[in-house]
Design an enzyme around this catalytic site. Structure first.
Site, short mmCIF file in Angstrom:
data_model
loop_
_atom_site.label_atom_id
_atom_site.label_comp_id
_atom_site.label_asym_id
_atom_site.label_seq_id
_atom_site.Cartn_x
_atom_site.Cartn_y
_atom_site.Cartn_z
N ALA A 137 0.84 -1.20 0.00
CA ALA A 137 0.00 0.00 0.00
C ALA A 137 0.87 1.25 0.00
CB ALA A 137 -0.91 -0.01 1.24
N GLN A 257 11.91 -4.23 -10.66
CA GLN A 257 11.33 -5.58 -10.86
C GLN A 257 9.83 -5.48 -11.13
OE1 GLN A 257 12.73 -9.09 -9.01
NE2 GLN A 257 10.70 -9.78 -8.40
N GLU A 258 9.14 -4.57 -10.41
CA GLU A 258 7.70 -4.40 -10.64
C GLU A 258 7.46 -3.96 -12.08
OE1 GLU A 258 5.85 -2.01 -7.64
OE2 GLU A 258 4.01 -1.73 -8.81
N ARG A 284 -13.06 -16.28 -40.06
CA ARG A 284 -14.22 -15.43 -40.40
C ARG A 284 -14.20 -15.05 -41.88
NH1 ARG A 284 -19.09 -13.35 -38.45
NH2 ARG A 284 -19.39 -11.21 -39.19
C1 LIG Z 1 -6.21 -1.34 -10.75
C2 LIG Z 1 -5.19 -0.60 -9.95
C3 LIG Z 1 -4.37 -1.28 -9.08
C4 LIG Z 1 -3.44 -0.61 -8.29
N1 LIG Z 1 -2.70 -1.29 -7.36
C5 LIG Z 1 -1.95 -0.59 -6.47
C6 LIG Z 1 -1.32 -1.25 -5.37
O1 LIG Z 1 -1.42 -2.46 -5.20
N2 LIG Z 1 -0.62 -0.49 -4.49
C7 LIG Z 1 -0.48 0.85 -4.63
O2 LIG Z 1 0.15 1.47 -3.80
N3 LIG Z 1 -1.05 1.51 -5.67
C8 LIG Z 1 -1.79 0.82 -6.58
N4 LIG Z 1 -2.40 1.46 -7.63
C9 LIG Z 1 -2.21 2.90 -7.77
C10 LIG Z 1 -1.36 3.28 -8.97
O3 LIG Z 1 -0.03 2.89 -8.77
C11 LIG Z 1 -1.51 4.80 -9.15
O4 LIG Z 1 -2.82 5.00 -9.67
C12 LIG Z 1 -0.47 5.42 -10.06
O5 LIG Z 1 0.78 5.38 -9.43
C13 LIG Z 1 -0.80 6.87 -10.42
O6 LIG Z 1 -1.09 7.61 -9.28
P1 LIG Z 1 -2.44 8.47 -9.22
O7 LIG Z 1 -3.55 7.59 -9.62
O8 LIG Z 1 -2.52 9.12 -7.89
O9 LIG Z 1 -2.26 9.56 -10.35
P2 LIG Z 1 -1.52 10.97 -10.22
O10 LIG Z 1 -0.25 10.82 -9.47
O11 LIG Z 1 -2.51 11.96 -9.76
O12 LIG Z 1 -1.16 11.23 -11.74
C14 LIG Z 1 -2.19 11.44 -12.72
C15 LIG Z 1 -1.54 11.58 -14.07
O13 LIG Z 1 -0.68 12.72 -14.06
C16 LIG Z 1 0.43 12.52 -14.90
N5 LIG Z 1 1.68 12.60 -14.12
C17 LIG Z 1 1.89 12.27 -12.83
N6 LIG Z 1 3.17 12.48 -12.47
C18 LIG Z 1 3.81 12.96 -13.56
C19 LIG Z 1 5.15 13.37 -13.84
N7 LIG Z 1 6.11 13.31 -12.90
N8 LIG Z 1 5.41 13.84 -15.08
C20 LIG Z 1 4.45 13.91 -16.04
N9 LIG Z 1 3.19 13.53 -15.84
C21 LIG Z 1 2.85 13.05 -14.62
C22 LIG Z 1 0.29 11.10 -15.49
O14 LIG Z 1 -0.37 11.20 -16.73
C23 LIG Z 1 -0.63 10.43 -14.48
O15 LIG Z 1 -1.32 9.31 -15.03
C24 LIG Z 1 -3.30 0.80 -8.43
C25 LIG Z 1 -4.13 1.49 -9.34
C26 LIG Z 1 -5.07 0.81 -10.06
C27 LIG Z 1 -5.99 1.60 -10.96
#
Ligand SMILES: Cc1cc2nc3c(=O)[nH]c(=O)nc-3n(C[C@H](O)[C@H](O)[C@H](O)COP(=O)(O)OP(=O)(O)OC[C@H]3O[C@@H](n4cnc5c(N)ncnc54)[C@H](O)[C@@H]3O)c2cc1C
Length: 393
Positions: A137, A257-258, A284
């Protein structure tokens, strides 16, 4: 098809003969596992929003979990190549309900790298047997990409940390028993204030609450949840690393690795999409001929098959580097960014070649289209990957 560590059907220079036959056997076991224990339950898992916990136990019985963890800790004593075979077979089976990447590809490696011998003995055998499900998390409602700015706090009290905060989007959030939590042990600091602590959790753990099963666009059978901590007590001995403030550094060390796991899955998805589509368009008929006789269909698939080959070669090279301990942060970022971009584009093109059937849930290609979209966002958004690459230039 291409020769590959992840796809051990053909000889490969990166693994010796013994390993190769072992990987082939493993691929067969994994295929059988998905066919028998997972695929038949796809719709039920999607309806309930999580996979049965027993699937993890069954995978554990078959030796499919923690394959790269030493036998001393209940693992298979293998390497990342073994894990890669499992992830490849999962994609081929079209399963997106089990979060094996997190359970066996990510969580155990943090424990191996940074937990004490006693804690390894306590935790890893349970993850390897599937008795426990693992999760990590990091993401919070207020921050995802910007992990330095997490707000979840861990405050020392007696021999414990007392954890307060909220996480969201956590894979395996409903099923997990062991949770690595990114916390601030020094809220006054940015990256240097981040630590990772391990919590053993159950539905009855005081101070711990599982939130909603989040309703997603795809991967509907996978439990992705909110998690809440309101005074969750965790022994200080569960800190990963010997001192506080190492969390950000540990994340940076383990994230390649991830990201490679994303690449392995993406390469498998591209190959599967091309294979499925070829089968479909050869069967098809339209205008008195198979769809495959149409020049556009042939050219599209020629391009997609080429991309599949390039992705396979790129990923295998990265896997080989990782097996030698040489996978660096920018290369892992390149693999994650490029292969997942190709994955979503190729799968979309393959949906188009299927026509209306490509939009129907009963066709694997439609599910790959929906399930795969997240690959460009999680494990570090692709824009963050490009930033990491650019910093190395
Ligand atoms: C199905 C699913 C499973 C997940 N599993 C896990 C889990 O097990 N553990 C966990 O901790 N998290 C998990 N996540 C979270 C995931 O890692 C985050 O959604 C991701 O890191 C993006 O963070 P955010 O959603 O807060 O987007 P934000 O950080 O708000 O970013 C939104 C968008 O802004 C842009 N952006 C952000 N930073 C930059 C940058 N430096 N430069 C340019 N553009 C940028 C990108 O386009 C990005 O997509 C999961 C998410 C989903 C949807």
């Amino acid at each position: 098809m291409a020769s590959s560590v992840c796809d051990p059907q053909v000889d490969d220079a990166t693994v010796n003969d013994t390993t190769l036959s072992e990987l082939r056997e493993l691929a067969e076991t994994a295929r059988g596992f998905f066919e028998k224990e997972v695929t038949p339950h796809r719709e039920r898992f999607a309806a309930q929003g999580f996979p049965d916990r027993e699937c993890y136990e069954r995978a554990g019985d078959l030796g499919l979990l923690c394959m790269s963890v030493p036998e001393e800790y209940g693992g298979g004593g293998g390497t990342f190549a073994h894990e890669a075979v499992l992830f490849t077979e999962q994609v081929r089976a079209g399963d997106s309900a089990l979060q094996l990447g997190v359970h066996t590809g990510i969580v155990p490696h943090y424990l191996m790298a940074y937990s004490s011998h006693q804690n390894k003995l306590r935790w890893l055998p349970k993850l390897a047997s599937g008795e426990w499900v693992g999760a990590i998390a990091m993401t919070e409602p207020g921050t995802g990409s910007d992990l330095q700015n997490i707000a979840t706090k861990a405050v020392k009290e007696g021999d414990d940390y007392v954890i307060t905060g909220a996480k969201t989007f956590i894979s395996n959030g409903r099923n997990c028993d062991l949770l690595i939590i990114a916390v601030k042990t020094d809220p006054g600091q940015g990256a240097k204030g981040v630590s990772l602590v391990v919590a053993e959790v159950s539905d009855d753990t005081p101070g711990f609450e599982r939130g909603r099963l989040l309703k997603k666009v795809g991967q509907k059978g996978q439990d992705t949840t909110e998690l809440f901590f309101e005074g969750l007590r965790v022994p200080q001995a569960n800190l990963l690393g010997s001192v506080e403030g190492q969390g950000f550094f540990q994340l940076m060390e383990q994230l390649p690795q991830e990201r490679l796991i994303c690449g392995v899955a993406a390469a498998a998805a591209i190959e599967t999409a091309v294979g499925e589509t070829l089968r479909y368009v050869k069967e098809r008929q339209a205008f008195g001929r198979p769809l495959f006789a149409l020049q556009n269909t042939r050219f599209e698939l020629a391009e997609c098959a080429t991309l599949a080959r390039v992705a396979r070669t790129f990923v295998d090279d990265a896997v080989a580097k990782h097996l030698r301990g040489e996978l660096d942060v920018p290369t892992a970022a390149m693999v994650k960014y490029w292969t997942t971009e190709q994955q979503t584009q190729v799968v979309d093109r393959c949906v188009q070649l299927h026509g209306g059937y490509g939009y129907m849930d009963e066709y694997l290609i439609s599910r790959m289209w929906i399930d795969g979209r997240i690959s460009r966002i999680y494990a570090g958004a692709n824009e963050v990957m490009k930033d990491l690459i650019a910093r190395s230039l």
